[in-house]
Scaffold this motif. Sequence first.
Motif, PDB file in Angstrom:
ATOM      1  N   PRO A  70     -17.703  62.924  77.091  1.00  0.00           N
ATOM      2  CA  PRO A  70     -17.553  61.713  76.169  1.00  0.00           C
ATOM      3  C   PRO A  70     -16.223  60.970  76.133  1.00  0.00           C
ATOM      4  CG  PRO A  70     -17.305  63.390  74.790  1.00  0.00           C
ATOM      5  CD  PRO A  70     -17.604  64.131  76.422  1.00  0.00           C
ATOM      6  N   PRO A  71     -16.325  59.645  75.605  1.00  0.00           N
ATOM      7  CA  PRO A  71     -15.291  58.868  75.504  1.00  0.00           C
ATOM      8  C   PRO A  71     -14.238  59.705  74.440  1.00  0.00           C
ATOM      9  CG  PRO A  71     -16.994  57.830  74.316  1.00  0.00           C
ATOM     10  CD  PRO A  71     -17.538  58.985  74.958  1.00  0.00           C
ATOM     11  N   PRO A  72     -12.937  59.211  74.634  1.00  0.00           N
ATOM     12  CA  PRO A  72     -11.843  60.166  73.872  1.00  0.00           C
ATOM     13  C   PRO A  72     -12.268  60.160  72.404  1.00  0.00           C
ATOM     14  CG  PRO A  72     -10.993  58.759  75.701  1.00  0.00           C
ATOM     15  CD  PRO A  72     -12.372  58.317  75.365  1.00  0.00           C
ATOM     16  N   HIS A  73     -12.705  59.217  71.758  1.00  0.00           N
ATOM     17  CA  HIS A  73     -12.897  59.108  70.231  1.00  0.00           C
ATOM     18  C   HIS A  73     -13.963  59.864  69.580  1.00  0.00           C
ATOM     19  CE1 HIS A  73     -15.550  55.918  71.614  1.00  0.00           C
ATOM     20  NE2 HIS A  73     -16.376  56.501  70.491  1.00  0.00           N
ATOM     21  N   VAL A  74     -14.886  60.830  70.736  1.00  0.00           N
ATOM     22  CA  VAL A  74     -15.929  61.483  70.419  1.00  0.00           C
ATOM     23  C   VAL A  74     -15.579  62.736  70.385  1.00  0.00           C
ATOM     24  CG1 VAL A  74     -18.098  62.382  70.976  1.00  0.00           C
ATOM     25  CG2 VAL A  74     -17.650  59.894  71.196  1.00  0.00           C
ATOM     26  N   GLU A  75     -15.635  63.595  69.166  1.00  0.00           N
ATOM     27  CA  GLU A  75     -15.283  65.216  69.110  1.00  0.00           C
ATOM     28  C   GLU A  75     -15.837  65.928  70.259  1.00  0.00           C
ATOM     29  OE1 GLU A  75     -15.759  68.530  65.760  1.00  0.00           O
ATOM     30  OE2 GLU A  75     -15.739  66.355  65.159  1.00  0.00           O
ATOM     31  N   HIS A  76     -15.252  66.502  70.872  1.00  0.00           N
ATOM     32  CA  HIS A  76     -15.582  67.277  71.941  1.00  0.00           C
ATOM     33  C   HIS A  76     -15.067  68.547  72.029  1.00  0.00           C
ATOM     34  CE1 HIS A  76     -15.823  67.615  76.716  1.00  0.00           C
ATOM     35  NE2 HIS A  76     -16.867  68.151  76.366  1.00  0.00           N
ATOM     36  N   HIS A  77     -15.838  69.771  72.117  1.00  0.00           N
ATOM     37  CA  HIS A  77     -15.485  71.001  72.148  1.00  0.00           C
ATOM     38  C   HIS A  77     -15.951  71.625  73.429  1.00  0.00           C
ATOM     39  CE1 HIS A  77     -14.397  71.031  67.843  1.00  0.00           C
ATOM     40  NE2 HIS A  77     -15.452  70.185  67.559  1.00  0.00           N
ATOM     41  N   CYS A  78     -15.063  72.469  74.228  1.00  0.00           N
ATOM     42  CA  CYS A  78     -15.551  73.137  75.443  1.00  0.00           C
ATOM     43  C   CYS A  78     -15.342  74.448  75.278  1.00  0.00           C
ATOM     44  CB  CYS A  78     -14.420  72.487  76.559  1.00  0.00           C
ATOM     45  SG  CYS A  78     -14.609  70.543  76.853  1.00  0.00           S
ATOM     46  N   ALA A  79     -16.301  75.214  75.930  1.00  0.00           N
ATOM     47  CA  ALA A  79     -16.015  76.637  76.274  1.00  0.00           C
ATOM     48  C   ALA A  79     -16.592  76.795  77.608  1.00  0.00           C
ATOM     49  CB  ALA A  79     -16.726  77.454  75.410  1.00  0.00           C
ATOM     50  N   LEU A  80     -15.719  76.943  78.839  1.00  0.00           N
ATOM     51  CA  LEU A  80     -16.508  77.007  79.984  1.00  0.00           C
ATOM     52  C   LEU A  80     -16.868  78.619  80.335  1.00  0.00           C
ATOM     53  CD1 LEU A  80     -13.774  74.849  81.875  1.00  0.00           C
ATOM     54  CD2 LEU A  80     -15.966  74.187  80.829  1.00  0.00           C
ATOM     55  N   VAL A  81     -17.988  78.877  80.225  1.00  0.00           N
ATOM     56  CA  VAL A  81     -18.591  80.145  80.585  1.00  0.00           C
ATOM     57  C   VAL A  81     -19.652  80.106  81.797  1.00  0.00           C
ATOM     58  CG1 VAL A  81     -18.550  80.772  78.220  1.00  0.00           C
ATOM     59  CG2 VAL A  81     -20.301  79.731  78.839  1.00  0.00           C
ATOM     60  N   PRO A  82     -19.789  81.103  82.555  1.00  0.00           N
ATOM     61  CA  PRO A  82     -20.504  81.376  83.593  1.00  0.00           C
ATOM     62  C   PRO A  82     -21.933  81.422  83.133  1.00  0.00           C
ATOM     63  CG  PRO A  82     -19.888  83.509  83.585  1.00  0.00           C
ATOM     64  CD  PRO A  82     -19.217  82.523  82.336  1.00  0.00           C
ATOM     65  N   ASP A  83     -23.088  81.045  84.247  1.00  0.00           N
ATOM     66  CA  ASP A  83     -24.262  81.360  83.882  1.00  0.00           C
ATOM     67  C   ASP A  83     -24.647  82.673  84.795  1.00  0.00           C
ATOM     68  OD1 ASP A  83     -27.206  81.218  83.577  1.00  0.00           O
ATOM     69  OD2 ASP A  83     -27.510  79.349  85.019  1.00  0.00           O
ATOM     70  N   ASP A  84     -24.138  83.605  84.159  1.00  0.00           N
ATOM     71  CA  ASP A  84     -24.037  84.984  84.594  1.00  0.00           C
ATOM     72  C   ASP A  84     -23.705  85.975  83.320  1.00  0.00           C
ATOM     73  OD1 ASP A  84     -24.545  85.236  87.370  1.00  0.00           O
ATOM     74  OD2 ASP A  84     -22.667  84.657  87.972  1.00  0.00           O
ATOM     75  N   PRO A  85     -23.678  87.234  83.802  1.00  0.00           N
ATOM     76  CA  PRO A  85     -23.015  88.051  82.635  1.00  0.00           C
ATOM     77  C   PRO A  85     -21.897  87.749  82.044  1.00  0.00           C
ATOM     78  CG  PRO A  85     -23.912  89.356  84.484  1.00  0.00           C
ATOM     79  CD  PRO A  85     -23.761  88.020  85.056  1.00  0.00           C
ATOM     80  N   LEU A  86     -21.930  87.661  80.597  1.00  0.00           N
ATOM     81  CA  LEU A  86     -20.798  87.101  79.752  1.00  0.00           C
ATOM     82  C   LEU A  86     -19.734  88.418  79.228  1.00  0.00           C
ATOM     83  CD1 LEU A  86     -22.465  84.133  77.777  1.00  0.00           C
ATOM     84  CD2 LEU A  86     -21.376  84.027  79.825  1.00  0.00           C
ATOM     85  N   SER A  87     -18.741  88.281  79.255  1.00  0.00           N
ATOM     86  CA  SER A  87     -17.435  89.121  78.518  1.00  0.00           C
ATOM     87  C   SER A  87     -17.778  88.680  77.008  1.00  0.00           C
ATOM     88  CB  SER A  87     -16.091  88.742  78.750  1.00  0.00           C
ATOM     89  OG  SER A  87     -15.894  87.405  78.510  1.00  0.00           O
ATOM     90  N   SER A  88     -16.943  89.817  76.287  1.00  0.00           N
ATOM     91  CA  SER A  88     -17.170  89.742  74.608  1.00  0.00           C
ATOM     92  C   SER A  88     -16.581  88.307  74.188  1.00  0.00           C
ATOM     93  CB  SER A  88     -16.394  90.851  74.154  1.00  0.00           C
ATOM     94  OG  SER A  88     -16.985  91.904  74.447  1.00  0.00           O
ATOM     95  N   ALA A  89     -15.358  87.987  74.974  1.00  0.00           N
ATOM     96  CA  ALA A  89     -14.729  86.619  74.720  1.00  0.00           C
ATOM     97  C   ALA A  89     -15.550  85.516  75.255  1.00  0.00           C
ATOM     98  CB  ALA A  89     -13.360  86.531  75.478  1.00  0.00           C
ATOM     99  N   GLU A  90     -16.129  85.731  76.188  1.00  0.00           N
ATOM    100  CA  GLU A  90     -17.210  84.502  76.453  1.00  0.00           C
ATOM    101  C   GLU A  90     -18.209  84.274  75.216  1.00  0.00           C
ATOM    102  OE1 GLU A  90     -16.300  84.162  81.205  1.00  0.00           O
ATOM    103  OE2 GLU A  90     -17.945  85.610  80.298  1.00  0.00           O
TER     104      GLU A  90
END
Length: 177
Positions: A70-90
């Motif tokens: 989104p544009p810079p003024h829109v609140e944006h949260h990211c968590a880059l996780v795989p479409d595979d088995p996830l770790s506890s942190a993910e």
Amino acid sequence: MGHVTDHREPIVRTKGRGAPDAGEPWNEIVPGLWMGGHRYRDVAGVLRDAVVAEEFDVVCSLYLRDGHGPPPHVEHHCALVPDDPLSSAEIRAVLGLAEIAAEAVRGGRRVLVRCHSGYNRSGLVVAQALVLLGHEMDDAIFLIRRRRSRWALNNRLFEEYLTTGLDVACLLTGLDA
């Protein structure tokens, strides 16, 4: 709110589940909560970029691609996780995004949760957000598949995480560490 970016390397998505491209850039699952991806195929069959502009107040991304907003003024949260088995942190990152999304919806804000195709990683977050908003998990999964696509949550491991409970899945995944 400012634009938040996670600068880790992009996650390569898992291929081979046979899911077709979505027919819409995003779909409203319940009022205020949308689910989508970065690409979709229009009614003419042309593959298009799903670029976020002013449609949403909050965007939660599990996959990033330059030029898709989104544009810079829109609140944006990211968590880059795989479409595979996830770790506890993910899994904890998924839980965090679900809390952000649910809180924003409660506050009357328009929220988009997106990943590459808008099926699995976004489905994981949206399902958990729906539970936080008072839905039963089976109903949440049903709503996602009905409103986004029957291909949503085609990663069976993600469906198992959800039906087990993400908190429990997080603990069980952590036992392997």
